[in-house]
Structure formats: C-alpha cells, structure tokens
Design a protein around this motif. Structure first.
Motif, short mmCIF file in Angstrom:
data_model
loop_
_atom_site.label_atom_id
_atom_site.label_comp_id
_atom_site.label_asym_id
_atom_site.label_seq_id
_atom_site.Cartn_x
_atom_site.Cartn_y
_atom_site.Cartn_z
N VAL A 142 0.88 -1.17 0.00
CA VAL A 142 0.00 0.00 0.00
C VAL A 142 0.92 1.22 0.00
O VAL A 142 2.07 1.12 0.42
N GLY A 143 0.42 2.35 -0.46
CA GLY A 143 1.28 3.53 -0.46
C GLY A 143 1.35 4.15 0.93
O GLY A 143 2.42 4.39 1.49
N ASP A 144 0.17 4.35 1.50
CA ASP A 144 0.01 5.10 2.74
C ASP A 144 0.27 4.21 3.96
O ASP A 144 -0.35 3.16 4.12
N GLY A 196 5.80 6.77 -4.92
CA GLY A 196 6.69 6.95 -6.06
C GLY A 196 7.63 5.81 -6.41
O GLY A 196 7.95 4.95 -5.58
N ARG A 235 -0.40 -4.92 -5.21
CA ARG A 235 -0.50 -3.51 -4.82
C ARG A 235 -1.98 -3.13 -4.66
O ARG A 235 -2.79 -3.39 -5.56
N GLY A 249 -3.77 0.27 -4.30
CA GLY A 249 -3.44 1.69 -4.30
C GLY A 249 -4.60 2.55 -4.78
O GLY A 249 -5.63 2.04 -5.25
N THR A 250 -4.42 3.85 -4.67
CA THR A 250 -5.40 4.78 -5.23
C THR A 250 -4.87 5.30 -6.57
O THR A 250 -3.67 5.24 -6.84
N GLU A 304 -1.10 6.70 -11.86
CA GLU A 304 -0.67 6.63 -10.46
C GLU A 304 0.85 6.67 -10.43
O GLU A 304 1.45 7.16 -11.39
N MET A 305 1.48 6.18 -9.36
CA MET A 305 2.91 6.46 -9.22
C MET A 305 3.81 5.26 -8.85
O MET A 305 4.95 5.48 -8.45
N GLU A 306 3.29 4.03 -8.95
CA GLU A 306 4.15 2.89 -8.57
C GLU A 306 4.10 1.68 -9.50
O GLU A 306 5.07 0.92 -9.60
C1 R1P Z 1 -0.51 9.92 -4.65
O1 R1P Z 1 -1.53 10.52 -3.93
C2 R1P Z 1 -0.29 8.49 -4.21
O2 R1P Z 1 -1.53 7.76 -4.31
C3 R1P Z 1 -1.40 6.65 -5.19
C4 R1P Z 1 -0.22 7.05 -6.07
O3 R1P Z 1 0.32 5.95 -6.73
C5 R1P Z 1 0.70 7.76 -5.10
O4 R1P Z 1 1.45 6.87 -4.32
O5 R1P Z 1 -1.19 5.41 -4.57
P1 R1P Z 1 -1.32 5.09 -2.99
O6 R1P Z 1 -2.71 5.48 -2.59
O7 R1P Z 1 -1.12 3.62 -2.85
O8 R1P Z 1 -0.25 5.87 -2.29
#
Ligand code: R1P
Ligand code: URA
Length: 287
Positions: free
Chosen positions: A32-34, A77, A112, A114-115, A235-237
């Motif tokens: 998860v990101g957060d 990221g 993963r 994620g959002t 998104e970013m990953e």
């Molecule tokens: C950006 O707000 C974050 O949210 C998305 C993006 O990939 C970036 O990490 O994923 P997460 O909710 O898993 O962090």
C-alpha cells in the motif's frame, strides 16, 4: 560477496531501510502507499505476529483466513519502489551471512492496493482497475537492463501517438504477471493500462501555478490506442513494481481504487469506503 556498502544491514541484522529480517516476511505481500493503510488491511487479519516501521515503510505480518500475509507501505513513487523491491528481494534471495545470492531463487507474490486517477470518463470514481499493462513515465527502471522485459512495439506507439518529448526519458511498458491476473480476475475489476508517473502534479498534467511542458498530455494519453488497449489510469508505482518484479523473478499485480476522474474533474465523495471495498476484494481473491 556483496560489500557492506552495497547490501547494508542494520546492527540487529535487518535490512537497511525496511528494518526487516528474512523471517519477518511472508511469500504473499500486499503493498500500500500510505502507512496508515497497513492497519486498515491487517484489521481483517485473525492475528498479527510482527510489526515494525522505519520512515514511511511500515510492515505487519499476520494470518488472514489461515494464510500468512505481509502488508508493507511503500510511500509514494517509483524511487521508493526501487528500495522496497530490492530490499524484499534481498531478504529472500541473498544469504545475509555469506552475502551471496542463493542458488535457488524464491518468488514473492506482490499485490498492490493503491489509489489512482482515471483518464477516461468511462472509468468512474469509486470503480476498480486491475493493471494488465503499465507504462512507466518515470525513468527509474532505466538504471537496469530492461531490454528482455519491455514491450518495444507498444512503447514506440505510445511515443509516436503522444509526441512524447524524449528529454523526459523513454517510457517503458511492462505486463503484469499472468497467473496473478487470472487469480484476481473478477467482474469487480476492469482490466486496464496504467500510466505510472514520477510525480503527482506536473508529471500527471495538473496545473496549479506552474506552466507544464505538455498541457495536452492527458488528452493524448486518453486517446492513445494500441490493439484496442487504452490508457485507463494514472498513479505512481505500478510500472516500477512490474518492471522490478519481472527482472527479479517475482510475481506482481496492481489493483487501483479510482478516487479521481481527470476527464470529468470529479473526486470520490468517500475514498475511504472505496479503498476499504478494494481491500476486502483483494483479500477475498488472495485466499
Ligand atoms: C498519490 O496521492 C499516491 O496515491 C497513489 C499514487 O500511486 C501515489 O502513491 O497510490 P497510494 O494510494 O497507494 O499511495
Ligand atoms: N493517485 C495519483 O497518483 N493520481 C491521482 O490522480 C489519484 C491518486
């Protein structure tokens, strides 16, 4: 033998950033990101045997319906994904005593949760996208030799159709793990083509106060098409995870809760509920 400066271990024998020892992780790992999302996942577990946190990397390992699962926060990221993937791989595939790669490599299953922001009006907020393909716009993966895993035909089409400025680096396209795609396939998930950016604002076409290099990029990505495939979300990953998993011999799938729709300018009214729903679907499919 891998030098102390390359494979850095903490005084207690754990790996440098993640603070984990080999026995602390399961074969099935949820990203998860957060960091606050880790406990939202493990709240569904019967038991938790291990918890730790260093920086944004929070890890918990426990049992869900009899299965041992690790949940780890990666932060935001592709640069963080470089750390998380390499350190998790070292935990299973490098012998910390001899500092040598093990003879028999051990594959991890990485999921993963994620959002993400949708690019298409047909992919509404509060829906879910499973990334069948990912295009990396971030460059991190180019530090590795990726010729064997990248999809050059799709990359060329993407560069041409979006008139991509190669000063920003060359986009790379990686497919998800087919076995995990089949395992997680369900009517709840739309299969998609995810674009992974190296930033949230300019790199994803958001304009607050700065002029951006290509204000038309999201429209061009939204119109991109290759054999009927369209780019669904940003998104970013994901592309970084898919790339490093493919290179290192692990399996990966990315599940995205759509919280923003860039085509119609909307944002989810209840993102926490949407993410919780995705967590429950993902756990159900993992068992
Ligand atoms: C950006 O707000 C974050 O949210 C998305 C993006 O990939 C970036 O990490 O994923 P997460 O909710 O898993 O962090
Ligand atoms: N995460 C992203 O990276 N982009 C979005 O638009 C929403 C979530």
């Amino acid at each position: 033998m891998i030098a102390a400066s390359e494979l850095i271990l903490n005084p207690d024998g754990s790996i440098y950033h993640l603070n984990l020892k080999p026995e602390n992780i399961a074969q099935d790992i949820i990203f998860v990101g957060d960091q606050d999302r880790v406990e939202k996942v493990t709240a569904y577990f019967e038991s938790i045997e291990f918890s730790t946190q260093k920086r944004e990397f929070k890890t918990q390992t426990g049992i869900y319906k009899g299965k041992r699962i690790t949940v780890i926060s990666t932060g935001i990221g592709p640069d963080n994904i470089d750390i998380v993937m390499n350190e998790l791989d070292a935990l299973v595939n490098i012998d910390f005593a001899t500092r040598k790669t093990k003879e028999k490599l051990y594959p991890l299953n990485i999921i993963r949760i994620g959002t993400s922001g949708s690019l298409q009006s047909s992919v509404p907020v509060d829906s879910f996208v499973m990334s069948q393909y990912a295009v990396g716009l971030d460059n991190m993966l180019h530090s590795y030799c990726i010729d064997s895993i990248s999809n050059t035909e799709i990359e060329s089409a993407f560069i041409e159709q979006t008139n991509w400025d190669l000063q920003k680096g060359k986009p790379y396209v990686i497919r998800c793990c087919k076995a995990l795609e089949d395992q997680f396939c369900s009517i709840e998930f739309q299969k998609g083509f995810t674009a992974t950016s190296g930033g949230f604002y300019g790199p994803q076409g958001r304009v607050l106060r700065l002029k951006i290099q290509d204000p038309d990029l999201n429209r061009k990505m939204d119109q991109f098409s290759f054999n009927g495939m369209q780019i669904t979300n940003l998104e970013m990953e994901t592309a970084a995870i898919y790339g490093l998993a493919a290179l290192l011999g692990h399996h990966a799938i990315s599940l995205n809760a759509i919280v923003a729709n860039r085509a119609d300018g909307t944002f989810s009214e209840n993102p926490h509920e949407t993410i919780d729903k995705l967590i429950r679907y993902a756990l159900y499919k993992l068992i």
